[in-house]
Design a protein around this motif. Structure first.
Motif, PDB file in Angstrom:
ATOM      1  N   LEU A  72      -8.455   2.745  -2.646  1.00 49.03           N
ATOM      2  CA  LEU A  72      -8.937   1.357  -2.739  1.00 49.03           C
ATOM      3  C   LEU A  72      -7.770   0.387  -2.900  1.00 49.03           C
ATOM      4  CD1 LEU A  72     -11.119  -0.822  -3.174  1.00 49.03           C
ATOM      5  CD2 LEU A  72     -11.130  -0.188  -5.576  1.00 49.03           C
ATOM      6  N   LEU A  73      -6.880   0.672  -3.852  1.00 52.49           N
ATOM      7  CA  LEU A  73      -5.756  -0.231  -4.074  1.00 52.49           C
ATOM      8  C   LEU A  73      -4.868  -0.292  -2.833  1.00 52.49           C
ATOM      9  CD1 LEU A  73      -4.726   0.548  -7.759  1.00 52.49           C
ATOM     10  CD2 LEU A  73      -6.124  -1.324  -6.895  1.00 52.49           C
ATOM     11  N   GLY A  74      -4.643   0.861  -2.215  1.00 52.67           N
ATOM     12  CA  GLY A  74      -3.834   0.859  -1.012  1.00 52.67           C
ATOM     13  C   GLY A  74      -4.417  -0.070   0.042  1.00 52.67           C
TER      14      GLY A  74
ATOM     15  N   ASN B 235      -0.613  10.482  -3.756  1.00 52.60           N
ATOM     16  CA  ASN B 235      -1.728  11.078  -3.031  1.00 52.60           C
ATOM     17  C   ASN B 235      -1.405  11.286  -1.561  1.00 52.60           C
ATOM     18  OD1 ASN B 235      -4.226  11.231  -4.850  1.00 52.60           O
ATOM     19  ND2 ASN B 235      -3.331   9.271  -5.389  1.00 52.60           N
TER      20      ASN B 235
ATOM     21  N   GLY C 121     -10.001  13.413  -2.693  1.00 48.27           N
ATOM     22  CA  GLY C 121      -8.697  13.549  -3.341  1.00 48.27           C
ATOM     23  C   GLY C 121      -8.858  14.173  -4.712  1.00 48.27           C
ATOM     24  N   TYR C 122      -7.784  14.201  -5.455  1.00 50.06           N
ATOM     25  CA  TYR C 122      -7.840  14.766  -6.813  1.00 50.06           C
ATOM     26  C   TYR C 122      -6.702  14.144  -7.598  1.00 50.06           C
ATOM     27  CZ  TYR C 122      -4.073  17.664  -5.031  1.00 50.06           C
ATOM     28  OH  TYR C 122      -2.904  18.080  -4.471  1.00 50.06           O
ATOM     29  N   GLY C 123      -6.670  14.415  -8.883  1.00 45.44           N
ATOM     30  CA  GLY C 123      -5.583  13.927  -9.723  1.00 45.44           C
ATOM     31  C   GLY C 123      -5.458  12.422  -9.673  1.00 45.44           C
ATOM     32  N   ALA C 124      -4.298  11.954  -9.280  1.00 46.18           N
ATOM     33  CA  ALA C 124      -4.021  10.524  -9.292  1.00 46.18           C
ATOM     34  C   ALA C 124      -4.746   9.751  -8.199  1.00 46.18           C
ATOM     35  CB  ALA C 124      -2.516  10.293  -9.203  1.00 46.18           C
ATOM     36  N   SER C 125      -5.665  10.381  -7.488  1.00 50.12           N
ATOM     37  CA  SER C 125      -6.526   9.574  -6.607  1.00 50.12           C
ATOM     38  C   SER C 125      -7.552   8.832  -7.448  1.00 50.12           C
ATOM     39  CB  SER C 125      -7.233  10.439  -5.567  1.00 50.12           C
ATOM     40  OG  SER C 125      -8.510  10.831  -6.017  1.00 50.12           O
ATOM     41  N   PHE C 126      -7.775   9.296  -8.648  1.00 50.34           N
ATOM     42  CA  PHE C 126      -8.704   8.680  -9.586  1.00 50.34           C
ATOM     43  C   PHE C 126     -10.003   8.278  -8.892  1.00 50.34           C
ATOM     44  CE2 PHE C 126      -4.556   7.782 -11.770  1.00 50.34           C
ATOM     45  CZ  PHE C 126      -4.744   8.733 -12.742  1.00 50.34           C
TER      46      PHE C 126
ATOM     47  N   ILE D  93     -15.578   1.795  -2.798  1.00 49.26           N
ATOM     48  CA  ILE D  93     -15.305   3.206  -2.590  1.00 49.26           C
ATOM     49  C   ILE D  93     -16.569   3.930  -2.099  1.00 49.26           C
ATOM     50  CG2 ILE D  93     -14.646   5.340  -3.785  1.00 49.26           C
ATOM     51  CD1 ILE D  93     -13.145   3.459  -5.812  1.00 49.26           C
TER      52      ILE D  93
ATOM     53  N   MET E 114      -7.514   9.814  -0.513  1.00 46.76           N
ATOM     54  CA  MET E 114      -6.121  10.063  -0.881  1.00 46.76           C
ATOM     55  C   MET E 114      -5.333   8.744  -0.903  1.00 46.76           C
ATOM     56  SD  MET E 114      -5.886  13.709   1.107  1.00 46.76           S
ATOM     57  CE  MET E 114      -4.548  14.495   0.242  1.00 46.76           C
ATOM     58  N   GLU E 115      -4.262   8.599  -0.095  1.00 44.88           N
ATOM     59  CA  GLU E 115      -3.485   7.369  -0.159  1.00 44.88           C
ATOM     60  C   GLU E 115      -4.095   6.225   0.630  1.00 44.88           C
ATOM     61  OE1 GLU E 115      -3.007   9.685   2.138  1.00 44.88           O
ATOM     62  OE2 GLU E 115      -0.906   9.634   2.762  1.00 44.88           O
TER      63      GLU E 115
ATOM     64  N   GLU F  33       0.810  -1.226   0.000  1.00 41.70           N
ATOM     65  CA  GLU F  33       0.000   0.000   0.000  1.00 41.70           C
ATOM     66  C   GLU F  33       0.837   1.267   0.000  1.00 41.70           C
ATOM     67  OE1 GLU F  33       0.999  -1.509   2.779  1.00 41.70           O
ATOM     68  OE2 GLU F  33      -0.482  -1.111   4.343  1.00 41.70           O
TER      69      GLU F  33
ATOM     70  N   ASN G 174       1.605  14.936  -7.280  1.00 40.97           N
ATOM     71  CA  ASN G 174       0.304  14.580  -7.860  1.00 40.97           C
ATOM     72  C   ASN G 174      -0.097  15.569  -8.976  1.00 40.97           C
ATOM     73  OD1 ASN G 174      -2.160  13.356  -8.263  1.00 40.97           O
ATOM     74  ND2 ASN G 174      -3.006  13.885  -6.248  1.00 40.97           N
ATOM     75  N   ILE G 175      -0.984  15.140  -9.829  1.00 40.21           N
ATOM     76  CA  ILE G 175      -1.534  15.969 -10.893  1.00 40.21           C
ATOM     77  C   ILE G 175      -2.132  17.249 -10.301  1.00 40.21           C
ATOM     78  CG2 ILE G 175      -3.313  16.032 -12.691  1.00 40.21           C
ATOM     79  CD1 ILE G 175      -3.018  12.902 -12.780  1.00 40.21           C
TER      80      ILE G 175
ATOM     81  N   LEU H 110      -9.668   5.362  -6.409  1.00 43.63           N
ATOM     82  CA  LEU H 110      -8.955   4.153  -6.822  1.00 43.63           C
ATOM     83  C   LEU H 110      -7.655   3.998  -6.039  1.00 43.63           C
ATOM     84  CD1 LEU H 110      -8.623   1.715  -8.683  1.00 43.63           C
ATOM     85  CD2 LEU H 110      -7.519   3.222 -10.327  1.00 43.63           C
ATOM     86  N   ALA H 111      -6.931   5.095  -5.850  1.00 38.72           N
ATOM     87  CA  ALA H 111      -5.662   4.994  -5.120  1.00 38.72           C
ATOM     88  C   ALA H 111      -5.899   4.464  -3.708  1.00 38.72           C
ATOM     89  CB  ALA H 111      -4.983   6.370  -5.072  1.00 38.72           C
TER      90      ALA H 111
END
Lengths: 225, 225, 225, 225, 225, 225, 225, 225
Positions: free
Chosen positions: D193-195, B198, D182-187, D209, D158-159, B159, C208-209, D190-191
Motif C-alpha cells: 500500500l505505501l509503495g 519485501n 507476503g509475510y513479515g514486514a509486508s504487514f 488493500i 509484497m513490495e 516506493e 525480511n522477517i 501495508l508495504a
C-alpha cells in the motif's frame, strides 16, 4: 499517618509542590524543565530550596539555569544534558557502586543525566563509555568494573543491544535506557526501546527513551536497599 | 589469538578507538559525525590518522570538516552528503566493479555517501543515475553496465521499487538503500524500506534508510572476496 | 542476447515460469508455497523439474510436499521450516564456508530454511545454534568457527542483537535475518528487524522477517564470488 | 430532482437498500458479505434482484452463495475470491478494454474480484498474470496488450512495485490494488500500500488493500467515459 | 516502435530527461522540485522547454521559480502551493469539466496544485471551496455543479470524510487527496489517508498525502477519454 | 425549516461562513487559525462579528490576534494557548459548574484553551491544576470541588492516567484531553491518547490530542442540558 | 575467573544449556516454552534438573508440563499462566516482601507468572488483586500492605495507569508489567506499555507486555540486595 | 463522606466488587466478560445481584450467559453483541431520547451493545440503522428523528465519517464509536478511530473501538442531566 489527603504540598497556583515526596522517596521533587516557563521553574525551585539542600532540574534551558543560579550560588549547569543541579548535601545513601555505561559517544548526554541524578541522590557512580557491541572486546575489558556494581544503568541508541550483553555478564539488576541516537529506522529511539523490551537477559528493565533521569532515580532507590 | 579482551583500542575518555578493526575488516574505524561534538570528532580523527593513511567521517558538519582539514591537508569535504574523506592510500582492493545506482536526482546525496565509502575502501565504482522504474527504458539502456558489476548498490526513495527490478536483471548480490526522499505516506523512507524488505527479487538485502555508508561498506567487503 | 523481451519463460496460465533465472542467478526459480493452491504448486514444480535437477519450494504444506514427492522420489520435506527440496545435483559452487548461526532454539526453523537453501545452491554450511547474546561466552567459544566463514547468516528474534555482535567479531559480510520469535513488544519480529537495520556493525545487511530463504540465497551468491 | 431526501431506498430494518444508486452510478448496490449474517445477505439480495437483472456480492461464504443461488438459478460462486455473481444482463457499457494485471500467482483471488466486478458492469477485461518486476521481461512481453487498454488495474503484494512499472509503460490511468500477499514486514499489505501511494508514476491511484472490487468498479466508471 | 531501450531520453548527468513521456502520457515530464538543487531544476527545465511549450514544476522554492522565470518570461509562480508553471499552449484536451473540491480553507494549497496541473494539461476546472461535511448543506448547495463533472478531485484533511460524501452524490470517478491539514491524531495526514482508503463509496481512489499534482494528472488522463 | 440546502451561509470565496451554526449549536462558528493566512482569518472574523457578539479563534499567531483586535477593541489574546477571544455577551448558559483539571504545569496551555472556550459559551469553570496521579493526595484534596461539577474536562500528557482516576471519583461525564506533553515514547501525545481510549472508567470519552477547544465545546453542550 | 570463553555450558545440539547462570544470577536458566518442541523442552529440563533442585518453565503447553512431570514428580503446572515449576529447594533469599499487584481480574495470569517466579527464587510475595484506578479506594485500602514491600510488581492492561499511582504511594522500586488485556485501541498491550514508559512516577521501570516472569526475576534480584 | 478508603467493596479474592459505584454513577458495576473465567463471572454476578435489580455483562460467551441465567431467570442473552442483561428495574432515568445510529449493517452488534446499555440504565433509545455517508439521502431522511435526541451515539467502521456528518446536523453532544468493521487499511478500526478523533464537527467525542458499552454509559449519564 492519618489520611492521605492531609499529606503536605504547597500550592503555587500553576503547580502543587509535593514536599512529602522527600519523605516517601528520600529525594525532593525533581523539576522537569521541558514545557514549563522559566518563571514557573524559578517559582518551583524557590519553594523546593526553602526546604531542601539539594535540587535537580532536568531538560533545562540556559535561561532556566540562570534563574536557579540566582537562587543558589552553588548551582551547576550541564548544557549537554540540560541538567541543573544544586548539590549541597553530599551524604552517601547508596550501599555500593552504580555502574553507568553507554554504547557510544553520542549517548553521553543521556548518561550524564543518569549520573548526575544518581550522584545527587547520594551514590558513587562508575562511568564506562563507548563500549558498544560492535567491538565486544572493549566491553569485556571492563568486566571487573562491571562485576563490582550493585546495579547497572546501560544507555544505548541504534539497535540498543548493549543491555542484553551487559545483563548476561552481570548478576545485578540492569536498567536499560534507550536513546534517540541514530537515524532512519531508529525512529528516534523506537528501535532501541523495542530491542530492550525484548531483551533475552532476564535482569533487564526499561525506562523511556532518553530518560537518563529515571534510570538514575531507580538505580538510587535500588542501591539503598 | 590469545584473548579477545586483549585486542587493542585507544581510550580517549569520551571514546574508545578500535584500531584492531582495520585488521578485522581491512578498514579503519569510520566516524559517524552525527551526535558528536566537533572536539570529539577531531580527537577521534587525530587518533585514527596517527595509524592510518585514510579516514572516513560521515554526516559531518562544515565545522567538523574544517577540523579534520586542519589535521590532514588532503581532506575532501562533500557537503551534499556530509562526507569528509582523507584518501591518501588509493590501493585497489576490490576484484571487480561495484555498480552504484539511484532512482532519482534527489537520491544523489545517499548515492554519493555509498560511492565515497566504496572508493576509500579501494573499489572502482560505476555510477548510474536517475533510472527510476517509471521510465524503465532508461534503466534497460544501462543493462550492459549493470551486468558487469560484481555487486550492486541501489538507492531509491518513494516506493523503493528499483532494487527489485535491478535484482531481476542481474545475477549478483544487490544491496538496497531506502532513502528518505518523498513526502506524505513515504513516512521519511519507511515506504521504501518496507518495499525493499519485501522485494520479490531473491538477491536483495537491505540497509537502514539513507545508509549509503553501510551499503558501500558491505559492497566493498563482498567485492574483495 | 538481443532483446530482454525474448528471454524464455513458460506460461502455465496461472504462472509464468522463468527458466532463464537459472542462467542469470545460477539457480532455478524457487517456489514460494504460501498463498498458492497445491495444484498450482504441482504445476510449477513439474515445469521446473523438466529442466532442472534441483528444486526448492518454501512455506509448503504437507499436501504440497506430497504433490512434489509424486513428481520426484528424491523429494525431502522438512516440516519445521516447511521446506520441500529436490537435491539431485550436489555440485559445490561456493568457494568457502557459509556460517549459519541462530540466537535461540526457537529460531531453528528459520535457520533451517537458510541452510537448506544454501545447500541446494551448492554450499558447505557450518551451523552454530543457541548462542544468544545473554550468554556471550557461548558465542565466543565458537569464535574460530566464525572466523573461517566467507559469509555469515545470523537469525535472531526478540531484540535481534546477535548480528551486531557477530558482525563485530568477523570481517566478512553478515546477513541478518530477524525472526518472529518473541511476544508482546516484539510485534512479530518488528523489534528484531528494527534492531538489525540499526546495527552498529557496518558489515550487516538485512532481509525480511523469517526470510531464511533470502539469506541463504544471497549468501550463496556471495560465496561464489 | 427536487430534494435529495426523496431519493428512493427500501428499508429492510437491518439495512436500507439504495435503489437509486443504479441511477447515479449505473450499477445496482453491491453487497459486501463480510460482517453480515446470511439472512441479512439473502434479504438484501432479494430486494435487489426484484429490481435488477444483475447482482454482485463480495467476500461471501459458501452459505451466502447458497442463499443467493436459491433466489436466482444463474448464480455463480467463485470460492477463491468469495465473489457471488448474478450476471443476466451482459450488455457492454465500456468503450474499450480494461487490462487487469497481477504480479504473482498468489494475487489471483484479488484479480478475480476485480475482473468479475468489471465484467458484471459491462466491460471486456484482458487478464495478464504473473508478471512481477523481478522478471521484467515477462511484463515487457505483454507490452502490446497493455498499450491497448483504456484503463489498467494492477494487483500486487509484497513490495507492490508493479503499478509503477506498468504506469511508466502505458499512458492510461492505472488503478493500483495492494494485496495482503507476503509475510513479515509486508504487514498484511501495508508495504505494498505505501509503495503504491508513493509511486513515481503520475498516472497511478490506489484503493484499499485487497480491494479488487473497488478497482473493478472505478475502472468500469472510467471505461464508460 | 522496435525496442523499449531505444526510447529517447536526454542525459544531463544528474538526471535523465524523458522526452518520450509526452508521447506516452500526452504531457511533458513534470519536475518535482523537492530535494533538488536549483541548478538541477534549472537544467531540467531548460532541457524540457527546448522541446515543449508548457512546463510544470511542483514543490518549488522562490529561488527555483526565479531560475525558471529567467528561462521563460511567461513563468507563473504560486507561492501557496509552490507551483511554477509555464503555460503557453492552452489547447483544451479534456472533454468535460473537472470538479476540484476542498473541505476547508486550509486545504487550498493542495487544491491549487491539483487545479494548476489540470489546467496546464488542458482542462476546464470547476473549483468548489470549504464544503466540509460538518456543514453538509454547503456541499448540497453545490450539487448541480458537482453533477456536471466528468471526474472529481476532492481534497480534505482531518478525518478526510468529504470524498465519501461526494462519491455518494456523483456517479463519476472521484480522486481523493488526503491533506496534512490537522493536528494531533491526524498524524500529518495519516488519518485522512486511511479514511479515504476505507471509503464506503465505491467510486473513490486515493493518491498520496498532499499530492494535488497526482490527482490533477490522473483526472486529466480520465477527462481525455 | 424546508430544505437543508437553503440553510444560510456566507461565501467569502476562500471560505463559506456558516451563520446557521449559531442556531444549531448555540455558538457561532469558531475559527481554527492553524493553516490559514492572516487575511483569511481577518475576513472570516469580520463576517462573524457582523452577526455575533462573541468570537473565538484558536491556534492563532500574534499577527492574527492583531488583525482581530483591529476589528474589535475588546479582543483578548492568550499567547500560551494561542486563543483569541471577543467576549462581549457574557450571558450564562450552563446550568452548573464545569471542572477543568490538568495533570501537570506543562498541560496548562491546553487547559486554557478548554477554559476560554467554555467561558465564551457561557459557563462557570472551576480550574484545578497539577494534580497528576504520582501524588494522588493532591487530587484527593480537591475531591469536594470535583464532586460539584456537572461535567469534567481532564487534560493530561505522558501516560494520561488522570481521567481514569477522576472518572472513578466522580459520577458525571468526563471529557479526556490527551496532551502532547512528554518525550520519547509519548510520541507527541499518542501514549496519552491510547491510555484515555482504554480507560477503565466507563464515564470517559476522548477528544483529539491537545484539543482543549473540543473538550470545552462539548462540556458546554452537556452543561446546557 | 580466567576466561569468559571457558564458562561452563552444556551443548544439547539444539540448545546450549548455561549452567553458569546459576552462579551469575543465583538462579538456574529458565526455559521459555514458546516456540520450542516438547522434545526440546524435555531435553533442556533434564539437563537442568541434573544440576539443580528447582526448575522454571514458562509459556508451557500441557504436553510440556507432562514431559517435565515425568522427569520430576514434584512438578506443578499452572494452566492459567502456562507455568511449570519444580520447587524442591524453598530456601528464602529475599530480605523482605515483594508486593505483586494487578489492576483487574483478567490480569491474574500475568500476575501468577510473576508470583511463581519470585517464589521459586526464594521470596515472600504479597498478592493484591483487582485494585484498578477506576475505584481508587480499593487501592488505598491496601496502602499499609503496599508500604511494607521492598519492591513492587504492578500488572495492568488497558490504560496501564496503576503503576503510576502505586509508584506515587510507595518509595520502593516499582516494576511495571503491561498486559495484553483490553481490546480495540489497546493494540494487544501497546497502550498499557506506552503508558507505563511515560509514567510520571520516577520509581517505575517497565518490562515487556505480559512478561510476568521478567518482573518476578528482577524483583527477586532487587530483594536480595 | 469521611474517608475514601472506607467506601464499600466486597472482596471475592479474584475480584473486588465495587458496590459503591451504584451510588457514584447511579449504575451497578458492569462486568466485562472478556478475559475472565466463567466461574469468576458467575461469582461477580452473584455478588452484584445480591444488591441490585439489574445486571449488565458484556463480551460474554454462551457459557457465561448460562451461568448468569442460572442465577436470575430474567436473564437475556444477545449473541450478536455478546451482552447478557438482567433488566428487572425498568425505571426511566433519562430526561429525553438517546439516538443510536450506525453506518452499516455490519455495525449492528456494536450498536446493540450501546442500546442495551442505555436501556438498562433507564433510557428511551431511538435506533437508526444503515445510514452511511455514501448514500447521504438515507441519513437526511431521518433528520427529524435526529433532531429530537438529547444525545446521539454514532457507530461506524471503515472511514468512520458518519459522526462528523451527524455532528453537523444536530446541536447535541455526539458520542462516536469506531467499529472494527472493514478490512485492509482499516487496521481493525484504527482508520475509523483516527477519523473520529479528527472530526471537524466540534460536538464529537470518541470512545474505544467497538466500545458500544462505553458510549451507552456516557450517553446515559448525559441524558440524566
Amino acid at each position: 499517618m492519618k489520611n492521605l489527603r492531609q499529606l503536605p504540598f504547597e500550592d503555587l497556583g500553576f503547580a502543587k509542590v509535593d514536599h512529602h515526596r522527600a519523605v516517601r522517596h528520600g529525594m525532593p521533587e525533581v523539576i522537569l524543565g521541558q514545557g514549563k516557563h522559566p518563571d514557573q521553574v524559578a517559582g518551583i525551585a524557590q519553594a523546593l530550596l526553602a526546604k531542601s539542600s539539594n535540587l535537580l532540574l532536568t531538560r533545562a534551558t540556559a535561561e532556566m539555569a540562570a534563574r536557579v543560579s540566582a537562587l543558589a550560588p552553588e548551582t551547576e549547569y550541564f548544557p549537554a544534558s540540560g541538567v541543573v543541579r544544586v548539590w549541597r548535601d553530599k551524604t552517601l545513601h547508596g550501599k555500593g557502586k552504580i555502574a553507568a555505561i553507554c554504547a557510544g559517544t553520542s549517548d553521553l548526554p543521556v548518561l550524564e543525566e543518569a549520573r548526575l541524578t544518581a550522584e545527587v541522590m547520594g551514590n558513587n557512580v562508575e562511568v564506562i563509555v563507548d563500549v558498544g557491541v560492535a567491538g565486544i572486546h572493549r566491553l569485556l575489558y571492563q568486566r571487573e568494573r562491571l562485576m563490582e556494581a550493585r546495579v547497572a544503568i546501560v544507555c544505548a541508541g541504534m539497535e540498543g543491544a548493549l543491555p542484553s550483553v551487559v545483563g548476561g555478564l552481570v548478576g545485578c539488576p540492569v536498567i536499560a535506557v534507550p536513546t534517540s541516537v541514530g537515524y532512519g529506522a531508529s525512529f528516534n529511539g523506537l528501535a532501541a526501546l523495542l530491542g530492550m523490551l525484548n531483551s533475552c537477559s532476564s535482569n533487564v528493565t526499561v525506562v523511556n527513551i532518553d530518560n537518563g533521569f529515571g534510570a538514575g532515580y531507580v538505580a538510587s532507590l535500588i542501591n539503598r536497599l
